[in-house]
Design a protein around this motif. Structure first.
Motif, PDB file in Angstrom:
ATOM      1  N   SER A 116      39.191  32.903  54.706  1.00 46.59           N
ATOM      2  CA  SER A 116      39.689  31.894  56.035  1.00 46.59           C
ATOM      3  C   SER A 116      38.366  30.880  56.022  1.00 46.59           C
ATOM      4  N   ASP A 117      37.095  31.368  55.532  1.00 45.79           N
ATOM      5  CA  ASP A 117      35.969  30.314  55.574  1.00 45.79           C
ATOM      6  C   ASP A 117      36.266  29.392  54.502  1.00 45.79           C
ATOM      7  N   CYS A 118      36.658  29.859  53.305  1.00 45.76           N
ATOM      8  CA  CYS A 118      36.826  28.759  52.175  1.00 45.76           C
ATOM      9  C   CYS A 118      38.199  27.929  52.440  1.00 45.76           C
ATOM     10  N   GLY A 119      39.110  28.635  53.109  1.00 41.58           N
ATOM     11  CA  GLY A 119      40.389  27.776  53.322  1.00 41.58           C
ATOM     12  C   GLY A 119      40.078  26.440  54.406  1.00 41.58           C
ATOM     13  N   SER A 120      39.246  26.885  55.238  1.00 45.16           N
ATOM     14  CA  SER A 120      38.916  25.723  56.131  1.00 45.16           C
ATOM     15  C   SER A 120      38.167  24.461  55.267  1.00 45.16           C
ATOM     16  N   LYS A 121      37.726  24.721  54.096  1.00 39.16           N
ATOM     17  CA  LYS A 121      36.986  23.825  53.202  1.00 39.16           C
ATOM     18  C   LYS A 121      37.977  23.371  52.318  1.00 39.16           C
ATOM     19  N   GLY A 122      39.112  23.718  52.122  1.00 41.21           N
ATOM     20  CA  GLY A 122      40.286  23.113  51.215  1.00 41.21           C
ATOM     21  C   GLY A 122      40.180  24.005  50.056  1.00 41.21           C
ATOM     22  N   LEU A 123      39.789  25.081  50.042  1.00 35.62           N
ATOM     23  CA  LEU A 123      39.942  26.274  48.792  1.00 35.62           C
ATOM     24  C   LEU A 123      40.387  27.476  49.212  1.00 35.62           C
ATOM     25  N   ARG A 124      41.595  27.590  48.498  1.00 32.40           N
ATOM     26  CA  ARG A 124      42.632  28.761  48.778  1.00 32.40           C
ATOM     27  C   ARG A 124      42.036  30.056  47.972  1.00 32.40           C
ATOM     28  N   VAL A 125      41.726  31.246  48.559  1.00 32.69           N
ATOM     29  CA  VAL A 125      41.073  32.238  47.983  1.00 32.69           C
ATOM     30  C   VAL A 125      42.237  33.397  47.816  1.00 32.69           C
ATOM     31  N   GLY A 126      42.555  33.947  46.740  1.00 38.12           N
ATOM     32  CA  GLY A 126      43.470  35.062  46.380  1.00 38.12           C
ATOM     33  C   GLY A 126      42.829  36.250  45.821  1.00 38.12           C
ATOM     34  N   TYR A 127      43.716  37.225  45.735  1.00 40.93           N
ATOM     35  CA  TYR A 127      43.325  38.428  45.245  1.00 40.93           C
ATOM     36  C   TYR A 127      44.461  38.859  43.969  1.00 40.93           C
ATOM     37  N   HIS A 128      43.731  39.084  42.919  1.00 40.49           N
ATOM     38  CA  HIS A 128      44.386  39.315  41.685  1.00 40.49           C
ATOM     39  C   HIS A 128      44.687  40.882  41.381  1.00 40.49           C
ATOM     40  N   ASN A 129      45.823  41.361  41.165  1.00 35.44           N
ATOM     41  CA  ASN A 129      46.000  42.826  41.309  1.00 35.44           C
ATOM     42  C   ASN A 129      45.832  43.300  39.751  1.00 35.44           C
ATOM     43  N   HIS A 130      45.676  44.255  39.677  1.00 33.58           N
ATOM     44  CA  HIS A 130      46.084  45.364  38.401  1.00 33.58           C
ATOM     45  C   HIS A 130      47.085  46.678  38.741  1.00 33.58           C
ATOM     46  N   SER A 131      46.903  47.618  38.368  1.00 35.14           N
ATOM     47  CA  SER A 131      47.940  48.655  38.757  1.00 35.14           C
ATOM     48  C   SER A 131      47.228  49.852  39.631  1.00 35.14           C
ATOM     49  N   HIS A 132      46.112  49.897  39.793  1.00 29.09           N
ATOM     50  CA  HIS A 132      45.558  51.005  40.648  1.00 29.09           C
ATOM     51  C   HIS A 132      45.879  50.590  42.093  1.00 29.09           C
ATOM     52  N   GLU A 133      46.295  49.422  42.375  1.00 30.99           N
ATOM     53  CA  GLU A 133      46.559  49.243  43.780  1.00 30.99           C
ATOM     54  C   GLU A 133      47.794  49.554  44.320  1.00 30.99           C
ATOM     55  N   TRP A 134      48.565  50.239  43.207  1.00 30.79           N
ATOM     56  CA  TRP A 134      50.022  51.089  43.750  1.00 30.79           C
ATOM     57  C   TRP A 134      49.704  52.407  43.647  1.00 30.79           C
ATOM     58  N   SER A 135      48.524  52.993  43.475  1.00 32.70           N
ATOM     59  CA  SER A 135      48.291  54.403  43.545  1.00 32.70           C
ATOM     60  C   SER A 135      47.993  54.726  44.970  1.00 32.70           C
ATOM     61  N   PRO A 136      48.753  55.803  45.444  1.00 35.33           N
ATOM     62  CA  PRO A 136      48.589  56.060  46.987  1.00 35.33           C
ATOM     63  C   PRO A 136      47.097  56.788  47.236  1.00 35.33           C
ATOM     64  N   PHE A 137      46.722  56.292  48.454  1.00 36.56           N
ATOM     65  CA  PHE A 137      45.604  57.045  48.836  1.00 36.56           C
ATOM     66  C   PHE A 137      45.562  58.350  48.897  1.00 36.56           C
ATOM     67  N   GLY A 138      44.613  59.234  48.508  1.00 42.70           N
ATOM     68  CA  GLY A 138      44.937  60.653  48.637  1.00 42.70           C
ATOM     69  C   GLY A 138      45.251  61.357  47.495  1.00 42.70           C
ATOM     70  N   LEU A 139      45.919  60.472  46.268  1.00 46.17           N
ATOM     71  CA  LEU A 139      46.672  61.219  45.421  1.00 46.17           C
ATOM     72  C   LEU A 139      46.063  62.283  44.902  1.00 46.17           C
ATOM     73  N   ALA A 140      44.596  62.129  44.877  1.00 51.25           N
ATOM     74  CA  ALA A 140      43.964  63.416  43.970  1.00 51.25           C
ATOM     75  C   ALA A 140      43.404  64.621  44.871  1.00 51.25           C
ATOM     76  N   ASP A 141      43.281  64.237  46.267  1.00 53.65           N
ATOM     77  CA  ASP A 141      42.668  65.522  46.855  1.00 53.65           C
ATOM     78  C   ASP A 141      43.742  65.798  47.916  1.00 53.65           C
ATOM     79  N   ALA A 142      44.808  65.021  48.396  1.00 52.42           N
ATOM     80  CA  ALA A 142      45.803  65.702  49.412  1.00 52.42           C
ATOM     81  C   ALA A 142      47.174  65.124  48.877  1.00 52.42           C
ATOM     82  N   PRO A 143      47.778  65.712  47.877  1.00 55.80           N
ATOM     83  CA  PRO A 143      49.217  65.275  47.261  1.00 55.80           C
ATOM     84  C   PRO A 143      50.082  65.566  48.210  1.00 55.80           C
ATOM     85  N   GLU A 144      49.997  66.687  49.042  1.00 54.32           N
ATOM     86  CA  GLU A 144      51.161  66.869  50.067  1.00 54.32           C
ATOM     87  C   GLU A 144      51.385  65.891  51.086  1.00 54.32           C
TER      88      GLU A 144
END
Length: 260
Positions: A116-144
């Motif tokens: 938001s702060d950068c956008g107000s100054k004309g710079l768009r800030v993004g997020y680049h993904n890899h594959s771990h962003e598709w791993s569900p939270f709790g997969l290791a300790d609460a698979p159920e």
């Protein structure tokens, strides 16, 4: 849509300003219109030096990758990009090795404020993904209790406010089990730049990065989705692989051209 080279591909040839200039000239000769400045000498190059390289080669600095500490210095990072003439930047990722949901929530709030702060100054800030962003939270300790909508990527989509954007990397989306075209369609209007690289698999069932058109991704679907989503730049990348990195970028662009 225009085509650029993600310079992480050529990181070993970009240690100094002179290296960057020589490498960019080769990229231009291949037929690329722009670059994404990333890694190696791009981490320390001055805005004036990068602008000169762009002017001398006729390339456009379509986007950059910046570490989080530089993005936090909003005035400095916005001034740097304005001098270069570049309106897009992105963070290369977060949460390596797995972090709890609370950490992702804190990061998303912090990053949304930066965007938001950068956008107000004309710079768009993004997020680049890899594959771990598709791993569900709790997969290791609460698979159920796994819920496929409770993943880092879903959290980021929900929490990263405009003008924050998503630099979807189609290889890593597929690596995480997602449908690249479907994700591009879902984020239409928020994907001004994409990472184009292909995915194949070895006889040992190991995922492998390869040149655009040399793997298993559905490129007609991806390309149509990107055009409909308003994507301005397809940034071709090859993290590692069998071909020389220059040959890899050339082959990807040749394949894209062959599709018309």
């Amino acid at each position: 849509m225009r085509y650029g080279a993600q310079m992480y591909t050529l990181r070993d040839h970009c240690e100094t300003v002179a290296d960057i200039a020589k490498t960019c000239a080769k990229v231009k000769a291949m037929g690329y219109e722009g670059i994404q400045a990333s890694a190696a000498g791009f981490a320390t190059i001055s805005a004036a030096d990068l602008k000169k390289v762009m002017d001398d080669t006729g390339l456009v600095c379509a986007a950059t990758h910046m570490p989080l500490d530089r993005l936090e210095d909003v005035s400095a990072v916005c001034d740097w990009h304005a001098e270069v003439g570049c309106g897009l930047t992105a963070l290369g990722g977060f949460g390596w090795g797995g972090v709890p949901r609370a950490d992702w929530e804190d990061f998303a709030a912090k990053y949304s404020k930066i965007a938001s702060d950068c956008g107000s100054k004309g710079l768009r800030v993004g997020y680049h993904n890899h594959s771990h962003e598709w791993s569900p939270f709790g997969l290791a300790d609460a698979p159920e209790s796994i819920n496929p909508r409770q993943t880092p990527i879903e959290l980021m989509v929900d929490r990263l406010d405009a003008p924050g954007w998503f630099e979807l990397d189609v290889y890593w989306v597929a690596h995480g089990g997602g449908d690249p075209a479907a994700w591009i369609e879902r984020l239409a209007g928020r994907v001004p730049a994409l990472h184009y690289k292909d995915i194949t698999v070895t006889p040992k069932r190991e995922h492998k990065i390869c040149e655009v058109g040399a793997g298993n991704l559905n490129w007609p679907r991806i390309h149509a989705a990107a055009l409909a989503a308003g994507t301005e730049w397809a940034l071709v990348e090859r993290d590692q692989g069998d071909l020389d990195p220059f040959d890899s970028l050339q082959k990807s662009l040749d394949n894209i051209r062959a599709w018309g």
